[in-house]
Design an enzyme around this catalytic site. Structure first.
Site, PDB file in Angstrom:
ATOM      1  N   ASP A   1      13.501 -20.457 -66.948  1.00  0.00           N
ATOM      2  CA  ASP A   1      13.410 -21.316 -66.240  1.00  0.00           C
ATOM      3  C   ASP A   1      12.370 -21.758 -66.573  1.00  0.00           C
ATOM      4  OD1 ASP A   1      13.514 -22.618 -63.809  1.00  0.00           O
ATOM      5  OD2 ASP A   1      12.166 -21.320 -62.338  1.00  0.00           O
ATOM      6  N   HIS A   2      11.686 -22.868 -66.954  1.00  0.00           N
ATOM      7  CA  HIS A   2      11.250 -23.689 -67.389  1.00  0.00           C
ATOM      8  C   HIS A   2      10.487 -23.910 -68.487  1.00  0.00           C
ATOM      9  CE1 HIS A   2      10.647 -26.253 -63.240  1.00  0.00           C
ATOM     10  NE2 HIS A   2      10.518 -25.370 -62.768  1.00  0.00           N
TER      11      HIS A   2
ATOM     12  N   ASP B   1      12.659 -27.268 -70.218  1.00  0.00           N
ATOM     13  CA  ASP B   1      11.903 -27.984 -69.237  1.00  0.00           C
ATOM     14  C   ASP B   1      10.692 -29.383 -70.216  1.00  0.00           C
ATOM     15  OD1 ASP B   1      11.058 -29.826 -67.195  1.00  0.00           O
ATOM     16  OD2 ASP B   1       9.680 -28.491 -66.383  1.00  0.00           O
TER      17      ASP B   1
ATOM     18  N   HIS C   1       8.002 -27.728 -55.752  1.00  0.00           N
ATOM     19  CA  HIS C   1       7.450 -26.979 -56.302  1.00  0.00           C
ATOM     20  C   HIS C   1       6.575 -25.522 -55.302  1.00  0.00           C
ATOM     21  CE1 HIS C   1       9.468 -27.046 -60.740  1.00  0.00           C
ATOM     22  NE2 HIS C   1      10.053 -25.929 -59.537  1.00  0.00           N
TER      23      HIS C   1
ATOM     24  N   HIS D   1      15.145 -27.516 -57.471  1.00  0.00           N
ATOM     25  CA  HIS D   1      14.381 -26.908 -57.788  1.00  0.00           C
ATOM     26  C   HIS D   1      13.861 -26.907 -56.421  1.00  0.00           C
ATOM     27  CE1 HIS D   1      13.867 -26.003 -61.852  1.00  0.00           C
ATOM     28  NE2 HIS D   1      14.715 -26.132 -61.993  1.00  0.00           N
TER      29      HIS D   1
HETATM   30 ZN   LIG Z   1      11.778 -25.360 -60.793  1.00  0.00          ZN
END
Ligand SMILES: [Zn+2]
Length: 290
Positions: free
Chosen positions: A81-82, A103, A181, A209
């Site tokens: 992720d990211h 990302d 987030h 997200h």
């Molecule tokens: Zn995220």
């Protein structure tokens, strides 16, 4: 079984549900996610995020988690992720991950496209899926620092989304349409008019997200708009604390660390199951053979 993200996105699209992606910074959390998915007979995504690399080295965790995924009775995608640098994304690729988020949303649009295109070229050649982000997503910390910030300035633009997907061939796109987030208390207000325009702009799987602060009705409402992957962490992770407090307040003896881990893991597992049920959008996973 270990699968990539595009396999999961195709099934989610066909059956109108969203796959949960649960960030698991530690191994008990990863076990909770996979065990919950097996008990629900549902596919799942589990992974690490680059900014929390201090909690676990993906070169150590990746091969262990890939092995756990291979042994699972349900499809499991191992996801970074990211990922915000080519170096870290390549580390995930070498460590057994079957999906990465490239990302580069912090860069101007053209540079974001260029970086993602490079990642897609490489990752697709080895059957690894790529998620990217068009637009930006603030965190609660950004909002605390800049209380006057209008989050609409961060929202994804439908024309840019179309251009982005055509130029990069990314397998899934995170879109910004009202979620934030690390949200625990405030209620984000999702922009469904924009979500419809984003859906109309592309056939690519769309990703939400920051789902933890979104009320369940809004999550359910968003799935038919093509949301096929939903990231959740805050709500699941914070479910451990009340369970631990309750157990510790009732215990007259000092508790062992492994007992505390079990209590935390059970609480998180229940929270993962609730999320899988919610993101499933009414789909009957129990009757599936994987
Ligand atoms: Zn995220």
């Amino acid at each position: 079984m270990l699968v990539n993200m595009s396999t999961l996105m195709a099934d989610a699209e066909k059956n109108n549900y969203a796959v949960g992606m649960f960030t698991a910074p530690t191994m008990p959390f990863a076990e909770a996610v996979i065990e919950a998915a097996e008990e629900m007979n549902a596919p799942v995504m589990v992974g690490q995020v680059e900014c929390w690399k201090q909690y676990g080295d993906i070169e150590i965790y990746g091969p262990i988690m890939a092995d756990m995924a291979r042994r699972a009775k349900v499809p499991v995608c191992l996801h970074l992720d990211h990922g915000q640098s080519i170096q870290y994304i390549m580390k995930a690729v070498r460590s057994g991950y079957t999906s990465v988020m490239a990302d580069f949303s912090m860069l101007p649009f053209e540079e974001n496209v260029e970086m993602v295109r490079k990642c897609v070229d490489f990752c697709h050649s080895v059957d690894i899926s790529v998620e990217a982000m068009c637009g930006k997503m603030p965190s609660v910390y950004d909002l605390a620092e800049q209380p006057d910030l209008d989050i609409r300035e961060y929202f994804s633009n439908p024309d840019e989304l179309k251009e982005f997907v055509e130029a990069t061939h990314a397998d899934a796109m995170t879109i910004s349409f009202g979620t934030v987030h690390n949200m625990k208390i405030m209620q984000p207000m999702l922009d469904f008019k924009l979500l419809q325009e984003l859906k109309d702009a592309t056939d690519c799987a769309l990703v939400m997200h920051g789902s933890s602060g979104v009320e369940t009705e809004q999550i359910k409402q968003s799935i038919p708009y093509g949301i096929r992957k939903i990231n959740a962490y805050t709500k699941l992770s914070t479910s451990a604390q009340p369970a631990l407090q309750d157990a510790m307040s009732r215990s007259e003896e000092p508790m062992f660390f492994h007992e505390l881990l079990d209590i935390a893991k059970d609480a998180m597992k229940n929270a993962v199951k609730e999320s899988i049920e919610l993101f499933g959008n009414g789909y009957d996973f129990s009757s599936r053979t994987w």
